[in-house]
Design a protein around this motif. Sequence first.
Motif, PDB file in Angstrom:
ATOM      1  N   ALA A  30       0.846  -1.205   0.000  1.00 47.22           N
ATOM      2  CA  ALA A  30       0.000   0.000   0.000  1.00 47.22           C
ATOM      3  C   ALA A  30       0.876   1.248   0.000  1.00 47.22           C
ATOM      4  N   LEU A  31       1.927   1.255   0.823  1.00 49.61           N
ATOM      5  CA  LEU A  31       2.830   2.409   0.848  1.00 49.61           C
ATOM      6  C   LEU A  31       3.639   2.481  -0.444  1.00 49.61           C
ATOM      7  N   ALA A  32       4.024   1.333  -0.987  1.00 49.01           N
ATOM      8  CA  ALA A  32       4.775   1.320  -2.243  1.00 49.01           C
ATOM      9  C   ALA A  32       3.956   1.934  -3.369  1.00 49.01           C
ATOM     10  N   GLU A  33       2.654   1.773  -3.310  1.00 49.00           N
ATOM     11  CA  GLU A  33       1.787   2.376  -4.323  1.00 49.00           C
ATOM     12  C   GLU A  33       1.724   3.894  -4.147  1.00 49.00           C
ATOM     13  N   LEU A  34       1.699   4.339  -2.902  1.00 52.63           N
ATOM     14  CA  LEU A  34       1.653   5.779  -2.629  1.00 52.63           C
ATOM     15  C   LEU A  34       2.984   6.466  -2.927  1.00 52.63           C
ATOM     16  N   VAL A  35       4.077   5.793  -2.584  1.00 48.52           N
ATOM     17  CA  VAL A  35       5.428   6.352  -2.780  1.00 48.52           C
ATOM     18  C   VAL A  35       6.252   5.316  -3.536  1.00 48.52           C
ATOM     19  N   PRO A  36       6.149   5.305  -4.872  1.00 44.79           N
ATOM     20  CA  PRO A  36       6.806   4.255  -5.675  1.00 44.79           C
ATOM     21  C   PRO A  36       8.334   4.244  -5.588  1.00 44.79           C
ATOM     22  N   ASP A  37       8.946   5.431  -5.462  1.00 49.76           N
ATOM     23  CA  ASP A  37      10.410   5.490  -5.437  1.00 49.76           C
ATOM     24  C   ASP A  37      10.931   4.933  -4.107  1.00 49.76           C
ATOM     25  N   GLU A  38      11.799   3.926  -4.195  1.00 55.01           N
ATOM     26  CA  GLU A  38      12.258   3.227  -2.991  1.00 55.01           C
ATOM     27  C   GLU A  38      13.026   4.132  -2.038  1.00 55.01           C
ATOM     28  N   ARG A  39      13.895   4.988  -2.584  1.00 56.79           N
ATOM     29  CA  ARG A  39      14.673   5.896  -1.726  1.00 56.79           C
ATOM     30  C   ARG A  39      13.777   6.928  -1.059  1.00 56.79           C
ATOM     31  N   ALA A  40      12.832   7.468  -1.817  1.00 56.46           N
ATOM     32  CA  ALA A  40      11.898   8.442  -1.244  1.00 56.46           C
ATOM     33  C   ALA A  40      11.042   7.782  -0.169  1.00 56.46           C
ATOM     34  N   ARG A  41      10.660   6.535  -0.408  1.00 57.43           N
ATOM     35  CA  ARG A  41       9.836   5.806   0.562  1.00 57.43           C
ATOM     36  C   ARG A  41      10.624   5.567   1.852  1.00 57.43           C
ATOM     37  N   ALA A  42      11.887   5.200   1.729  1.00 52.17           N
ATOM     38  CA  ALA A  42      12.727   4.971   2.916  1.00 52.17           C
ATOM     39  C   ALA A  42      12.909   6.263   3.702  1.00 52.17           C
ATOM     40  N   ALA A  43      13.114   7.364   2.990  1.00 44.91           N
ATOM     41  CA  ALA A  43      13.266   8.661   3.662  1.00 44.91           C
ATOM     42  C   ALA A  43      11.974   9.055   4.365  1.00 44.91           C
ATOM     43  N   PHE A  44      10.858   8.830   3.702  1.00 38.14           N
ATOM     44  CA  PHE A  44       9.555   9.133   4.297  1.00 38.14           C
ATOM     45  C   PHE A  44       9.360   8.355   5.594  1.00 38.14           C
ATOM     46  N   CYS A  45       9.651   7.053   5.545  1.00 33.88           N
ATOM     47  CA  CYS A  45       9.430   6.191   6.717  1.00 33.88           C
ATOM     48  C   CYS A  45      10.378   6.509   7.870  1.00 33.88           C
ATOM     49  N   ALA A  46      11.549   7.041   7.546  1.00 35.28           N
ATOM     50  CA  ALA A  46      12.581   7.262   8.563  1.00 35.28           C
ATOM     51  C   ALA A  46      12.149   8.219   9.666  1.00 35.28           C
ATOM     52  N   ASP A  47      11.259   9.190   9.356  1.00 32.69           N
ATOM     53  CA  ASP A  47      10.888  10.121  10.424  1.00 32.69           C
ATOM     54  C   ASP A  47       9.409  10.037  10.815  1.00 32.69           C
ATOM     55  N   VAL A  48       8.776   8.907  10.473  1.00 31.84           N
ATOM     56  CA  VAL A  48       7.403   8.700  10.919  1.00 31.84           C
ATOM     57  C   VAL A  48       7.427   8.333  12.403  1.00 31.84           C
ATOM     58  N   PRO A  49       6.723   9.102  13.246  1.00 31.46           N
ATOM     59  CA  PRO A  49       6.767   8.841  14.687  1.00 31.46           C
ATOM     60  C   PRO A  49       5.734   7.810  15.132  1.00 31.46           C
ATOM     61  N   ARG A  50       5.852   7.392  16.356  1.00 28.31           N
ATOM     62  CA  ARG A  50       4.798   6.618  17.006  1.00 28.31           C
ATOM     63  C   ARG A  50       3.951   7.613  17.787  1.00 28.31           C
ATOM     64  N   VAL A  51       2.674   7.628  17.501  1.00 32.90           N
ATOM     65  CA  VAL A  51       1.762   8.616  18.098  1.00 32.90           C
ATOM     66  C   VAL A  51       1.091   8.017  19.330  1.00 32.90           C
ATOM     67  N   PRO A  52       1.029   8.782  20.420  1.00 31.30           N
ATOM     68  CA  PRO A  52       0.351   8.271  21.621  1.00 31.30           C
ATOM     69  C   PRO A  52      -1.151   8.129  21.383  1.00 31.30           C
ATOM     70  N   LEU A  53      -1.725   7.059  21.891  1.00 29.46           N
ATOM     71  CA  LEU A  53      -3.171   6.869  21.798  1.00 29.46           C
ATOM     72  C   LEU A  53      -3.901   8.043  22.441  1.00 29.46           C
ATOM     73  N   ARG A  54      -3.316   8.620  23.473  1.00 26.98           N
ATOM     74  CA  ARG A  54      -3.996   9.726  24.168  1.00 26.98           C
ATOM     75  C   ARG A  54      -4.243  10.917  23.242  1.00 26.98           C
ATOM     76  N   TYR A  55      -3.443  11.067  22.173  1.00 29.92           N
ATOM     77  CA  TYR A  55      -3.705  12.144  21.223  1.00 29.92           C
ATOM     78  C   TYR A  55      -5.052  11.930  20.535  1.00 29.92           C
ATOM     79  N   LEU A  56      -5.359  10.693  20.201  1.00 26.37           N
ATOM     80  CA  LEU A  56      -6.624  10.393  19.536  1.00 26.37           C
ATOM     81  C   LEU A  56      -7.819  10.541  20.487  1.00 26.37           C
ATOM     82  N   GLN A  57      -7.523  10.469  21.775  1.00 29.76           N
ATOM     83  CA  GLN A  57      -8.586  10.546  22.782  1.00 29.76           C
ATOM     84  C   GLN A  57      -8.687  11.933  23.417  1.00 29.76           C
ATOM     85  N   GLU A  58      -7.810  12.845  23.011  1.00 28.00           N
ATOM     86  CA  GLU A  58      -7.785  14.191  23.590  1.00 28.00           C
ATOM     87  C   GLU A  58      -8.819  15.081  22.905  1.00 28.00           C
TER      88      GLU A  58
END
Length: 198
Positions: free
Chosen positions: A137-165
Amino acid sequence: MGAAEIVLLHSPFVGPRSWSAVGEELRREGRSVAVPSLVDALTNPSPLHPALAGAVVAAVCRRVTLVVHSGAGPLVPAVVDLMPSQIESVIFVDATLPHPGRTWVETVPAEMAEQLTGMVGPDGLLPRWHEWFPPEALAELVPDERARAAFCADVPRVPLRYLQEVAPDSNAWEALPCGYVQLSAAYEEAAESARQAD
């Protein structure tokens, strides 16, 4: 007086690199661009809407056009409240619209909220956004492998409490000139709500 600085605000569920190519293109055209990172603010123990808005304000020192993507849409009221005289306009790009006075989980289908809640680790954090879906699914959104790796490198883990705030119950942003750019069918409902608000 020159053109307003363009502030490209990424969704809290991804990182600032999601705006990299757009920021580079705008700078080539001679525009002043800021791409503040919300990643560190997600670790703030205090309420997250003000903390995330504060990260935007800390990166800006002039009047701006605020361009928000995806999950950054609900942050607009908090950002506007912190810098009301600096924001000239807001552009939502495939973005969720603000939901003042409500939580994120109240704005999505119950099964989606239940699915995400079930994915939360013992530390109270969601998996990284790109781990919510099969790799293809992500490969379809970001086909370029290097761009995809760069994109994923700074994706954070979001606290559940943000969704409940509960998002700040503010509507000052509605007085600003706003626009909506729909790029995908997934945001048809939000785009239609924006059209009806005109």
